[in-house]
Write a protein that holds these residues in place. Structure first.
Motif, PDB file in Angstrom:
ATOM      1  N   MET A  26       0.706  -1.239   0.098  1.00  0.00           N
ATOM      2  CA  MET A  26       0.055   0.037  -0.198  1.00  0.00           C
ATOM      3  C   MET A  26       0.993   1.171   0.046  1.00  0.00           C
ATOM      4  N   GLN A  27       2.123   1.175   0.748  1.00  0.00           N
ATOM      5  CA  GLN A  27       2.769   2.293   0.747  1.00  0.00           C
ATOM      6  C   GLN A  27       3.617   2.712  -0.243  1.00  0.00           C
ATOM      7  N   GLU A  28       3.889   1.421  -1.122  1.00  0.00           N
ATOM      8  CA  GLU A  28       4.500   1.865  -2.574  1.00  0.00           C
ATOM      9  C   GLU A  28       3.595   2.378  -3.700  1.00  0.00           C
ATOM     10  N   HIS A  29       2.252   1.724  -3.491  1.00  0.00           N
ATOM     11  CA  HIS A  29       1.181   2.457  -4.329  1.00  0.00           C
ATOM     12  C   HIS A  29       1.085   3.702  -4.117  1.00  0.00           C
ATOM     13  N   LEU A  30       1.050   4.179  -2.803  1.00  0.00           N
ATOM     14  CA  LEU A  30       0.690   5.502  -2.505  1.00  0.00           C
ATOM     15  C   LEU A  30       1.841   6.626  -2.683  1.00  0.00           C
ATOM     16  N   MET A  31       2.916   5.978  -2.419  1.00  0.00           N
ATOM     17  CA  MET A  31       4.157   6.786  -2.950  1.00  0.00           C
ATOM     18  C   MET A  31       4.413   6.921  -4.530  1.00  0.00           C
ATOM     19  N   SER A  32       4.056   5.852  -5.297  1.00  0.00           N
ATOM     20  CA  SER A  32       4.081   6.185  -6.903  1.00  0.00           C
ATOM     21  C   SER A  32       3.070   7.165  -7.259  1.00  0.00           C
ATOM     22  N   GLU A  33       1.816   7.161  -6.743  1.00  0.00           N
ATOM     23  CA  GLU A  33       0.628   8.274  -7.060  1.00  0.00           C
ATOM     24  C   GLU A  33       1.248   9.297  -6.420  1.00  0.00           C
TER      25      GLU A  33
END
Length: 79
Positions: A26-33
């Motif tokens: 989830m953190q990786e997804h939020l950081m890419s967004e």
């Protein structure tokens, strides 16, 4: 009585031991967004874009300020 206990483990092992969820995907997804949004916003920081967006508002505000001064200087001439 005082007891000290040292445990060596990785953060992943500690999360698994305490039953906490793995939030790394989830953190990786939020950081890419967030990175995509910041990149898009950096394009609006171009000086030409900023001036073209702010100038009409600034000029209109300055004209209103001038009209206010003129109306206070010459109270007999009110529209």
């Amino acid at each position: 009585m005082k007891v000290t206990m040292n445990v060596e483990c990785t953060p992943e092992e500690a999360r698994a031991f305490f039953g906490l969820p793995d939030v790394q995907p989830m953190q990786e997804h939020l950081m890419s967004e967030m990175q995509e949004r910041l990149s898009a916003n950096l394009k609006t920081l171009d000086p030409n874009t900023m001036i073209s967006a702010w100038l009409p508002t600034t000029v209109k505000g300055f004209e209103q300020l001038q009209e206010m001064f003129v109306s206070h200087i010459n109270p007999a001439k009110k529209s």
